[in-house]
Design a protein around this motif. Structure first.
Motif, mmCIF file in Angstrom:
data_model
loop_
_atom_site.group_PDB
_atom_site.id
_atom_site.type_symbol
_atom_site.label_atom_id
_atom_site.label_comp_id
_atom_site.label_asym_id
_atom_site.label_seq_id
_atom_site.Cartn_x
_atom_site.Cartn_y
_atom_site.Cartn_z
ATOM 1 N N ARG A 48 13.726 -37.476 33.476
ATOM 2 C CA ARG A 48 14.245 -37.204 32.133
ATOM 3 C C ARG A 48 13.283 -36.337 31.319
ATOM 4 N N THR A 49 11.997 -36.352 31.685
ATOM 5 C CA THR A 49 11.016 -35.512 31.009
ATOM 6 C C THR A 49 11.085 -34.072 31.512
ATOM 7 N N LEU A 50 11.342 -33.889 32.790
ATOM 8 C CA LEU A 50 11.303 -32.564 33.407
ATOM 9 C C LEU A 50 12.582 -31.754 33.253
ATOM 10 N N VAL A 51 13.731 -32.403 33.291
ATOM 11 C CA VAL A 51 15.013 -31.697 33.338
ATOM 12 C C VAL A 51 15.255 -30.781 32.124
ATOM 13 N N PRO A 52 15.014 -31.208 30.883
ATOM 14 C CA PRO A 52 15.278 -30.282 29.777
ATOM 15 C C PRO A 52 14.392 -29.034 29.818
ATOM 16 N N ILE A 92 7.606 -42.182 20.624
ATOM 17 C CA ILE A 92 7.470 -42.303 22.079
ATOM 18 C C ILE A 92 8.702 -41.746 22.785
ATOM 19 N N ILE A 93 9.877 -42.049 22.280
ATOM 20 C CA ILE A 93 11.104 -41.527 22.901
ATOM 21 C C ILE A 93 11.139 -40.006 22.797
ATOM 22 N N PHE A 94 10.765 -39.456 21.641
ATOM 23 C CA PHE A 94 10.724 -37.999 21.484
ATOM 24 C C PHE A 94 9.751 -37.384 22.493
ATOM 25 N N ALA A 95 8.552 -37.925 22.584
ATOM 26 C CA ALA A 95 7.534 -37.376 23.482
ATOM 27 C C ALA A 95 7.948 -37.502 24.951
ATOM 28 N N GLU A 96 8.533 -38.638 25.304
ATOM 29 C CA GLU A 96 8.901 -38.839 26.708
ATOM 30 C C GLU A 96 10.043 -37.921 27.131
ATOM 31 N N THR A 97 10.951 -37.634 26.226
ATOM 32 C CA THR A 97 12.108 -36.819 26.590
ATOM 33 C C THR A 97 11.914 -35.333 26.327
ATOM 34 N N GLY A 98 10.846 -34.960 25.608
ATOM 35 C CA GLY A 98 10.721 -33.560 25.251
ATOM 36 C C GLY A 98 9.409 -32.881 25.551
ATOM 37 N N LEU A 99 8.374 -33.632 25.761
ATOM 38 C CA LEU A 99 7.070 -33.032 26.006
ATOM 39 C C LEU A 99 6.646 -33.344 27.434
ATOM 40 N N LEU A 100 6.276 -32.347 28.179
ATOM 41 C CA LEU A 100 5.953 -32.551 29.593
ATOM 42 C C LEU A 100 4.869 -33.595 29.810
ATOM 43 N N MET A 127 -0.682 -48.599 32.180
ATOM 44 C CA MET A 127 0.638 -48.470 31.576
ATOM 45 C C MET A 127 0.610 -49.065 30.170
ATOM 46 N N LEU A 128 1.303 -48.430 29.263
ATOM 47 C CA LEU A 128 1.367 -48.915 27.891
ATOM 48 C C LEU A 128 2.278 -50.132 27.806
ATOM 49 N N ASP A 129 1.863 -51.129 27.064
ATOM 50 C CA ASP A 129 2.614 -52.368 26.924
ATOM 51 C C ASP A 129 3.691 -52.195 25.842
ATOM 52 N N PRO A 130 4.981 -52.208 26.230
ATOM 53 C CA PRO A 130 6.060 -51.996 25.262
ATOM 54 C C PRO A 130 6.073 -53.034 24.137
ATOM 55 N N GLU A 131 5.767 -54.276 24.472
ATOM 56 C CA GLU A 131 5.767 -55.334 23.457
ATOM 57 C C GLU A 131 4.703 -55.041 22.400
ATOM 58 N N TYR A 132 3.508 -54.672 22.838
ATOM 59 C CA TYR A 132 2.421 -54.335 21.911
ATOM 60 C C TYR A 132 2.803 -53.127 21.053
ATOM 61 N N LEU A 133 3.378 -52.105 21.683
ATOM 62 C CA LEU A 133 3.760 -50.897 20.942
ATOM 63 C C LEU A 133 4.760 -51.208 19.833
ATOM 64 N N LEU A 134 5.755 -52.023 20.146
ATOM 65 C CA LEU A 134 6.770 -52.350 19.144
ATOM 66 C C LEU A 134 6.213 -53.238 18.034
ATOM 67 N N LYS A 135 5.365 -54.195 18.398
ATOM 68 C CA LYS A 135 4.781 -55.068 17.378
ATOM 69 C C LYS A 135 3.837 -54.287 16.465
ATOM 70 N N THR A 136 3.150 -53.306 17.019
ATOM 71 C CA THR A 136 2.159 -52.559 16.256
ATOM 72 C C THR A 136 2.760 -51.396 15.470
ATOM 73 N N PHE A 137 3.625 -50.621 16.118
ATOM 74 C CA PHE A 137 4.118 -49.382 15.502
ATOM 75 C C PHE A 137 5.590 -49.418 15.117
ATOM 76 N N SER A 138 6.302 -50.447 15.501
ATOM 77 C CA SER A 138 7.690 -50.685 15.110
ATOM 78 C C SER A 138 8.580 -49.465 15.351
ATOM 79 N N PHE A 188 5.657 -37.830 30.387
ATOM 80 C CA PHE A 188 6.281 -38.455 31.554
ATOM 81 C C PHE A 188 5.760 -39.857 31.843
ATOM 82 N N PHE A 189 4.564 -40.193 31.386
ATOM 83 C CA PHE A 189 3.967 -41.502 31.687
ATOM 84 C C PHE A 189 4.364 -42.570 30.668
ATOM 85 N N LEU A 190 5.069 -42.192 29.629
ATOM 86 C CA LEU A 190 5.415 -43.144 28.567
ATOM 87 C C LEU A 190 6.528 -44.089 29.015
ATOM 88 N N PRO A 191 6.548 -45.302 28.452
ATOM 89 C CA PRO A 191 7.477 -46.358 28.928
ATOM 90 C C PRO A 191 8.846 -46.338 28.252
#
Length: 195
Positions: free
Chosen positions: A118-122, A19-27, A1-12, A30-33
């Motif tokens: 949330r990834t599958l429904v749209p 990540i939000i775009f990919a999790e909600t729009g790309l099949l 699993m991807l570490d949210p704290e690391y992601l925010l500190k690194t990529f802001s 689904f594994f994104l946090p």
């Protein structure tokens, strides 16, 4: 699993939006946090590391655009996938259409709060060719409620918990929230098994 704290500190902010775009729009997203990332972003905002307004604005926009992407993917490729795949039967599309006809708006809004769903429904909404206007309205409402509500919950939590405790236990807090977000999925699976 991807570490949210690391992601925010690194990529802001950029990492958050992508990540939000990919999790909600790309099949494949689904594994994104999503939930844990937004809670962590809210916690960071409470500490003063990120701006709450930026978090909410970017999240709402990325979630809205992500769902549009998923809808378009479903509309363009969904019927062909269901026609060819052995484990995806065409009658599933008809069952989904009937469900969306009676619960479509609620499904699009509530699916935002359930990981994987949330990834599958749209994409499913696009596959069954849900009315685009209805989809857009429900998409906007869901993006606003989820994109503002989850970071605000993290922000509120960050204001309640002392900074020293928060710094020490941030991963535990995010882990508990992540596990709790899967409870509705597990309850639904259990309910379906009993039937």
């Amino acid at each position: 699993m991807l570490d949210p704290e690391y992601l925010l500190k690194t990529f802001s902010y950029l990492g958050l939006a992508l990540i939000i775009f990919a999790e909600t729009g790309l099949l494949l997203g689904f594994f994104l946090p999503g939930d844990s990332l937004l809670i962590t972003a809210g916690l960071f905002a409470a500490r003063g590391d990120l701006g709450l307004g930026w978090i909410i604005g970017l999240t709402v926009a990325a979630a809205f655009l992500g769902n549009i992407s998923g809808y378009v993917i479903g509309r363009q490729f969904g019927p062909a996938v269901f026609a060819r795949a052995r484990f995806l039967k065409p009658e599933y599309v008809e069952q989904a259409r009937e469900y969306f006809d009676s619960h479509g708006n609620q499904t699009l809004v509530l699916a935002r709060f359930v990981p994987i769903i949330r990834t599958l429904v749209p994409t499913l909404a696009g596959t069954i060719r849900m009315n685009p206007r209805t989809f857009m309205i429900a998409n906007a409402v869901g993006a606003l409620l989820w994109g503002a509500g989850v970071p605000l919950a993290g922000y509120g939590l960050g204001k309640i918990i002392p900074a020293a405790v928060l710094d020490k236990y941030i991963l535990v807090i995010v882990g508990v929230i992540l596990v709790a977000s899967f409870v509705p999925v597990l309850l639904e699976i259990n309910k379906r098994r009993r039937r």
